[in-house]
Motif scaffolding. Structure first.
Motif, short mmCIF file in Angstrom:
data_model
loop_
_atom_site.label_atom_id
_atom_site.label_comp_id
_atom_site.label_asym_id
_atom_site.label_seq_id
_atom_site.Cartn_x
_atom_site.Cartn_y
_atom_site.Cartn_z
N LYS A 102 6.04 14.23 0.37
CA LYS A 102 6.63 13.53 -0.78
C LYS A 102 5.54 13.18 -1.80
CE LYS A 102 9.64 10.46 0.41
NZ LYS A 102 10.27 9.18 0.82
N VAL A 103 4.40 12.66 -1.31
CA VAL A 103 3.30 12.29 -2.20
C VAL A 103 2.69 13.53 -2.85
CG1 VAL A 103 0.95 11.39 -2.23
CG2 VAL A 103 2.75 10.11 -1.07
N LEU A 104 2.48 14.58 -2.06
CA LEU A 104 1.87 15.79 -2.61
C LEU A 104 2.73 16.39 -3.73
CD1 LEU A 104 0.48 17.60 0.59
CD2 LEU A 104 -0.76 16.18 -1.07
N THR A 105 4.02 16.46 -3.52
CA THR A 105 4.89 17.02 -4.57
C THR A 105 4.90 16.12 -5.80
OG1 THR A 105 6.82 16.01 -3.50
CG2 THR A 105 6.36 18.31 -2.99
N SER A 106 4.72 14.81 -5.61
CA SER A 106 4.75 13.89 -6.76
C SER A 106 3.58 14.12 -7.70
CB SER A 106 4.75 12.43 -6.27
OG SER A 106 3.47 12.05 -5.78
N VAL A 107 2.48 14.70 -7.20
CA VAL A 107 1.32 14.96 -8.06
C VAL A 107 1.19 16.45 -8.40
CG1 VAL A 107 0.03 12.92 -7.39
CG2 VAL A 107 -0.21 15.00 -6.03
#
Length: 363
Positions: A102-107
């Motif tokens: 989730k965090v990786l896709t957010s950036v």
């Protein structure tokens, strides 16, 4: 403006795989925080280039922690004017979960590379891989849930206990997972590894078997909709690794972190493999001389299935460079290890297996 590639090395691993010779280490939270600070300093002082690929490799980037990865990627994107392109993060299934993805896709991470190596439990244990194949399958579904379709799996050939039947099981697993890219590597016993110390005890397939396995992999994957675009790499159409293609097309890139190599402004340079030295001087490099001459260009281009062309040699160097290369390669063309016409030269599938030997003679 020609856009560059950015490679960021994350050296931390939960454990050291017995075959691995990459620069890696265990790290507590304090070490990881110190490393993030050093990377930030290197990024701040780096040349002001424009990038369209960012690749976080290791080590195991996923053990660095999702918040550190988030901060690092945001900083790299800002510094290197990254607006659109490919951002890859290497992920180990044992350190992958929904919060991380989730965090990786957010950036903006849009490509994941995962170390499968084998889908056979006994082979995976020999290789120091502790996650189950079902965990890998679950992680792939998780990536897709958050919109990351561009997933690559690593597959290793010639590993202890491997047979044609077990290799087919691994390839079947890969195809069933519906990934877009596969990197295949023949196991090489490197010095300073556990496998090197135990090599006389390892139940390894013989060299002829490994060569046959290499050809079998290509046939299997091509029947399954992949195409081979480089000695070790296969992809669905349009999913070739844009970052790695920069290496093989002899394009420029900047490497950040200990042991990372760079090719920028016609110069090659690299960082020391010493973690503490890097923390003290994160912007200190070791020169490796000029880069990008014809010999280097030809060696890298011939790793690609398409090989090297007269047109690109004429544009970058001299047409006579291509003519001389054709002459030196003719005996390998005659025995079907290479294929050529007036305008191109490339390896055949059998030739790829002997590429290092052939390249050392013709270049």
């Amino acid at each position: 403006m020609i856009k560059k590639g950015i490679y960021i090395h994350i050296p931390f691993c939960a454990t050291k795989c017995p075959y691995c010779d990459f620069f890696s280490m265990r790290g507590n939270e304090e070490k990881k925080d110190s490393y993030l600070d050093a990377l930030n300093k290197e990024i701040e002082t780096a040349e002001n280039i424009v990038a369209d690929t960012i690749y976080l490799g290791g080590g195991t980037p996923s053990v660095f922690g999702k918040e550190r990865l988030k901060k690092l990627i945001i900083k790299a994107k800002e510094k290197f004017h990254f607006t659109d392109g490919e951002i890859t993060v290497e992920v180990n299934p044992s350190s992958c979960d929904e919060d991380l993805i989730k965090v990786l896709t957010s950036v903006g991470v849009n490509r994941i590379s995962m170390g499968l190596q084998s889908a056979v439990d006994d082979e995976r244990k020999f290789l120091g891989r502790h996650s189950s194949c079902e965990k890998i399958r679950s992680d792939i579904k998780l990536c897709k849930k958050y919109g990351i379709e561009n997933i690559s799996l690593d597959v290793m050939l010639g590993v202890p206990q491997q047979t044609y039947e077990s290799l087919e099981k691994t390839l079947s697993f890969v195809v069933d997972c519906d990934v877009k890219h596969v990197s295949t590597y023949i196991l090489k016993i490197e010095e300073n590894t556990l496998f090197h110390r135990r090599q006389n005890e390892l139940p390894l397939p013989d060299e002829d078997t490994v060569c046959d396995m290499y050809e079998a992999v290509g046939n299997y994957l091509e029947k399954s909709g992949f195409h081979q675009y480089e000695i070790s790499n296969f992809s669905k159409p349009g999913y070739e690794s844009k970052h790695n293609l920069k290496y093989w097309n002899c394009e420029e890139y900047l490497g950040l972190g200990p042991a990372a190599h760079s090719f920028l402004n016609g110069k090659r340079f690299y960082h020391t493999r010493n973690f503490d030295d890097y923390l003290k001087k994160p912007s200190s490099y070791i020169s490796d001389g000029d880069g990008g001459n014809f010999e280097e260009f030809a060696m890298l281009k011939l790793r690609l299935t398409e090989g090297i062309s007269r047109k690109e040699v004429s544009e970058k160097f001299y047409e006579e460079n291509f003519e001389n290369l054709l002459k030196k390669s003719q005996k390998f063309v005659d025995i079907k290890l290479m294929k050529s016409d007036e305008n191109s030269l490339h390896f055949t599938k059998k030739g790829f297996l002997l590429s290092n030997t052939i390249l050392s003679e013709i270049i």
